[in-house]
Motif scaffolding. Structure first.
Motif, mmCIF file in Angstrom:
data_model
loop_
_atom_site.group_PDB
_atom_site.id
_atom_site.type_symbol
_atom_site.label_atom_id
_atom_site.label_comp_id
_atom_site.label_asym_id
_atom_site.label_seq_id
_atom_site.Cartn_x
_atom_site.Cartn_y
_atom_site.Cartn_z
ATOM 1 N N GLU A 83 14.243 20.806 -6.257
ATOM 2 C CA GLU A 83 13.827 19.840 -7.260
ATOM 3 C C GLU A 83 13.260 20.484 -8.521
ATOM 4 O O GLU A 83 12.655 21.555 -8.468
ATOM 5 N N ASN A 84 13.402 19.776 -9.641
ATOM 6 C CA ASN A 84 12.665 20.075 -10.854
ATOM 7 C C ASN A 84 11.378 19.256 -10.790
ATOM 8 O O ASN A 84 11.439 18.019 -10.767
ATOM 9 N N PRO A 85 10.209 19.881 -10.734
ATOM 10 C CA PRO A 85 8.965 19.119 -10.547
ATOM 11 C C PRO A 85 8.721 18.030 -11.585
ATOM 12 O O PRO A 85 8.193 16.959 -11.254
ATOM 13 N N LEU A 86 9.110 18.272 -12.838
ATOM 14 C CA LEU A 86 8.884 17.250 -13.864
ATOM 15 C C LEU A 86 9.758 16.026 -13.607
ATOM 16 O O LEU A 86 9.273 14.885 -13.628
ATOM 17 N N ARG A 87 11.046 16.251 -13.337
ATOM 18 C CA ARG A 87 11.931 15.115 -13.070
ATOM 19 C C ARG A 87 11.541 14.390 -11.789
ATOM 20 O O ARG A 87 11.601 13.166 -11.723
ATOM 21 N N LEU A 88 11.136 15.157 -10.782
ATOM 22 C CA LEU A 88 10.708 14.524 -9.548
ATOM 23 C C LEU A 88 9.467 13.682 -9.782
ATOM 24 O O LEU A 88 9.336 12.576 -9.234
ATOM 25 N N ALA A 89 8.548 14.159 -10.617
ATOM 26 C CA ALA A 89 7.339 13.390 -10.919
ATOM 27 C C ALA A 89 7.696 12.053 -11.554
ATOM 28 O O ALA A 89 7.083 11.017 -11.246
ATOM 29 N N GLU A 90 8.693 12.044 -12.435
ATOM 30 C CA GLU A 90 9.124 10.779 -13.040
ATOM 31 C C GLU A 90 9.667 9.824 -11.985
ATOM 32 O O GLU A 90 9.343 8.621 -11.980
ATOM 33 N N ASP A 91 10.496 10.335 -11.088
ATOM 34 C CA ASP A 91 11.067 9.478 -10.044
ATOM 35 C C ASP A 91 9.984 8.941 -9.106
ATOM 36 O O ASP A 91 9.985 7.752 -8.753
ATOM 37 N N LEU A 92 9.074 9.818 -8.678
ATOM 38 C CA LEU A 92 8.016 9.387 -7.762
ATOM 39 C C LEU A 92 7.130 8.332 -8.410
ATOM 40 O O LEU A 92 6.782 7.315 -7.781
ATOM 41 N N ALA A 93 6.744 8.553 -9.648
ATOM 42 C CA ALA A 93 5.877 7.590 -10.325
ATOM 43 C C ALA A 93 6.588 6.254 -10.504
ATOM 44 O O ALA A 93 5.973 5.182 -10.370
ATOM 45 N N THR A 94 7.883 6.300 -10.797
ATOM 46 C CA THR A 94 8.643 5.058 -10.967
ATOM 47 C C THR A 94 8.653 4.251 -9.676
ATOM 48 O O THR A 94 8.411 3.038 -9.671
ATOM 49 N N VAL A 95 8.932 4.915 -8.558
ATOM 50 C CA VAL A 95 8.974 4.206 -7.276
ATOM 51 C C VAL A 95 7.581 3.723 -6.883
ATOM 52 O O VAL A 95 7.423 2.640 -6.310
ATOM 53 N N ASP A 96 6.554 4.500 -7.221
ATOM 54 C CA ASP A 96 5.199 4.057 -6.902
ATOM 55 C C ASP A 96 4.856 2.781 -7.662
ATOM 56 O O ASP A 96 4.254 1.859 -7.113
ATOM 57 N N VAL A 97 5.250 2.724 -8.917
ATOM 58 C CA VAL A 97 5.027 1.512 -9.711
ATOM 59 C C VAL A 97 5.802 0.338 -9.117
ATOM 60 O O VAL A 97 5.282 -0.776 -8.960
ATOM 61 N N LEU A 98 7.063 0.575 -8.774
ATOM 62 C CA LEU A 98 7.892 -0.486 -8.201
ATOM 63 C C LEU A 98 7.328 -0.999 -6.882
ATOM 64 O O LEU A 98 7.477 -2.179 -6.538
ATOM 65 N N SER A 99 6.703 -0.119 -6.119
ATOM 66 C CA SER A 99 6.199 -0.496 -4.793
ATOM 67 C C SER A 99 4.781 -1.052 -4.837
ATOM 68 O O SER A 99 4.250 -1.454 -3.800
ATOM 69 N N GLY A 100 4.162 -1.035 -6.001
ATOM 70 C CA GLY A 100 2.784 -1.495 -6.078
ATOM 71 C C GLY A 100 1.795 -0.495 -5.519
ATOM 72 O O GLY A 100 0.775 -0.886 -4.944
ATOM 73 N N GLY A 101 2.101 0.803 -5.673
ATOM 74 C CA GLY A 101 1.178 1.840 -5.217
ATOM 75 C C GLY A 101 1.256 2.149 -3.746
ATOM 76 O O GLY A 101 0.255 2.528 -3.134
ATOM 77 N N ARG A 102 2.462 2.058 -3.160
ATOM 78 C CA ARG A 102 2.607 2.283 -1.714
ATOM 79 C C ARG A 102 3.283 3.609 -1.379
ATOM 80 O O ARG A 102 3.503 3.908 -0.195
#
Length: 338
Positions: A83-102
Motif C-alpha cells: 500500500e501507499n500510506p497516503l492513499r490508504l489513509a484516504e480510503d480508510l477515512a472515507t469508509v470510516d465516514v460512511l460507516s459512522g465511525g465503525r
C-alpha cells in the motif's frame, strides 16, 4: 478463569470462484449482515493478494457499511507493503465516514509475501528503495491524525479548495488502528506506539514452544509498554468450530478439515519458527472449557474468532449462530442490542 468477554467478533477470508467472483463477495456481505443480526460486536476481513480471497477489504467494508448500522468493521490485516500510506489513509477515512465511525483498520508491515515474484508489477521502478519497516505504519498514523501532506491550501481556480491534510478527516480513526503482531518485537512496538494489538492463531516461537504460553507473553509485553497499561486493547483470534447445531455431514467435514491441519500445530515450523494454534472443534461447552484454561484468553476481554477458510455459506451460518447463541454466553458474553 477468563476475564469477562465483553466484545466478540469473527474473521473471514471471503473466498470466491475466480471464474465468477460475484457470489463469493455477496456471501461475505451476507455473513457480515448475519453477524450484526446475531449481536456480534465486530466483523473482520482478511486480506489476500493474487489469490481467490478478498484483495480489497476496504472496498468490501464500504459496501458492508451500507448494509449494517451497528457492527464494527475491521481488517485483519492489511499488509502495508502493498500500500501507499497516503492513499490508504484516504480510503480508510472515507469508509470510516460512511460507516459512522465503525472502522477498525488492522495493519502489518514487512516486505510483501513472495516479493521477488510480484515486485516488478507492484514497484517496477522503486522496489529496492521501498521502506517496509515500522516507518510505514507511522506515516499512515500521521496521515489519519491530520498531519500535513501538502504545502498549499488556497484555491487554484474558481471552484478548487485545497486542504493541507488527508480528506475526509475522520477524528478518532487513528485510535482504532490495530497492529497484527506475532512476535515479541512487534508486540512491544505496538504497545510503545499506543496501537491496539491483534494476536492471531499464527505467532513466532521465541521464549517457549507452547502456543498459548507464547501468545500470553506477547500480550503481557504489549501492555507493559502501552501508555494505557492493562487497559490497552488486545484481541485474540483462534479458529473455533462449534458443532451444537451441525448436521452429521457437517461434523464429518469439519473433523476432516481439522485433522488435515492439526499436524502443523505440533511445534515451530521452518526457519522462522512459526507456530499455529490448534483449531478448536466440538460442542460450545467443550470449546469454552478449553478457552477458559488458555492463559492468553485469560488476558483478553475481546476476541475475533476466525472462520475456517474453505467452508460453504451454510456452514458459516451454522457456526456463527452457534457461537452467538451457545459459545459466547458460555464465555460470559451477551449479544449487542440492534
Amino acid at each position: 478463569m477468563s476475564a469477562h468477554l465483553r466484545r466478540m467478533g469473527f474473521l473471514t477470508i471471503g473466498l470466491f470462484d475466480g471464474a465468477d467472483p460475484g457470489p463469493g463477495h455477496e456471501s461475505t456481505l451476507r455473513i457480515i449482515e448475519l453477524g450484526e443480526q446475531l449481536g456480534f460486536d465486530s466483523a473482520w476481513l482478511r486480506h489476500r493478494h493474487v489469490q481467490y480471497g478478498i484483495s480489497s477489504p476496504v472496498a468490501v467494508l464500504a459496501a458492508a457499511s451500507q448494509r449494517t448500522s451497528r457492527i464494527a468493521l475491521g481488517t485483519a490485516v492489511i499488509p502495508l507493503g502493498w500500500e501507499n500510506p497516503l492513499r490508504l489513509a484516504e480510503d480508510l477515512a472515507t469508509v470510516d465516514v460512511l460507516s459512522g465511525g465503525r472502522l477498525n483498520p488492522g495493519i502489518s508491515v514487512g516486505p510483501p509475501m513472495h516479493f521477488d515474484a510480484v515486485k516488478d508489477a507492484l514497484y517496477p521502478d522503486t522496489a529496492e528503495q521501498e521502506d517496509f519497516s515500522y516507518t510505514r505504519v507511522e506515516r499512515l498514523l500521521g496521515f489519519l491524525r491530520g498531519d500535513r501532506v501538502a504545502d498549499f491550501s488556497n484555491g487554484e481556480g474558481f471552484f478548487d479548495d485545497y486542504s493541507q491534510r488527508v480528506e475526509p478527516h475522520s477524528p478518532g480513526l487513528a485510535e482504532r488502528v490495530w497492529y497484527g503482531g506475532g512476535s515479541l518485537r512487534s508486540a512491544r512496538w505496538a504497545g510503545e506506539h499506543g496501537l491496539n494489538l491483534l494476536s492471531s492463531n499464527v505467532i513466532r516461537a521465541e521464549e517457549a514452544e507452547d502456543f498459548a504460553t507464547v501468545q500470553a507473553g506477547q500480550i503481557r509485553l504489549f501492555r507493559e509498554h502501552h501508555p494505557l497499561g492493562e487497559k490497552a486493547r488486545a484481541s485474540q483470534g483462534l479458529v473455533v468450530i462449534p458443532t451444537d447445531s451441525a448436521t452429521a455431514e457437517q461434523r464429518a467435514r469439519y473433523e476432516a478439515y481439522v485433522a488435515k491441519r492439526t499436524p502443523r500445530t505440533s511445534g515451530p515450523q521452518g526457519p522462522g519458527r512459526v507456530m499455529f494454534a490448534p483449531d478448536l472443534l466440538g460442542s460450545s461447552a467443550q470449546i469454552a472449557e478449553l478457552l477458559l484454561q488458555d492463559p492468553a484468553f485469560a488476558l483478553v476481554s475481546e476476541v475475533a474468532f476466525a472462520l475456517p477458510f474453505t467452508f460453504e455459506h451454510e456452514d458459516y451460518v451454522q457456526i456463527l449462530t452457534d457461537i452467538a447463541t451457545h459459545l459466547g454466553p458460555a464465555l460470559g458474553w451477551g449479544p449487542s442490542a440492534p
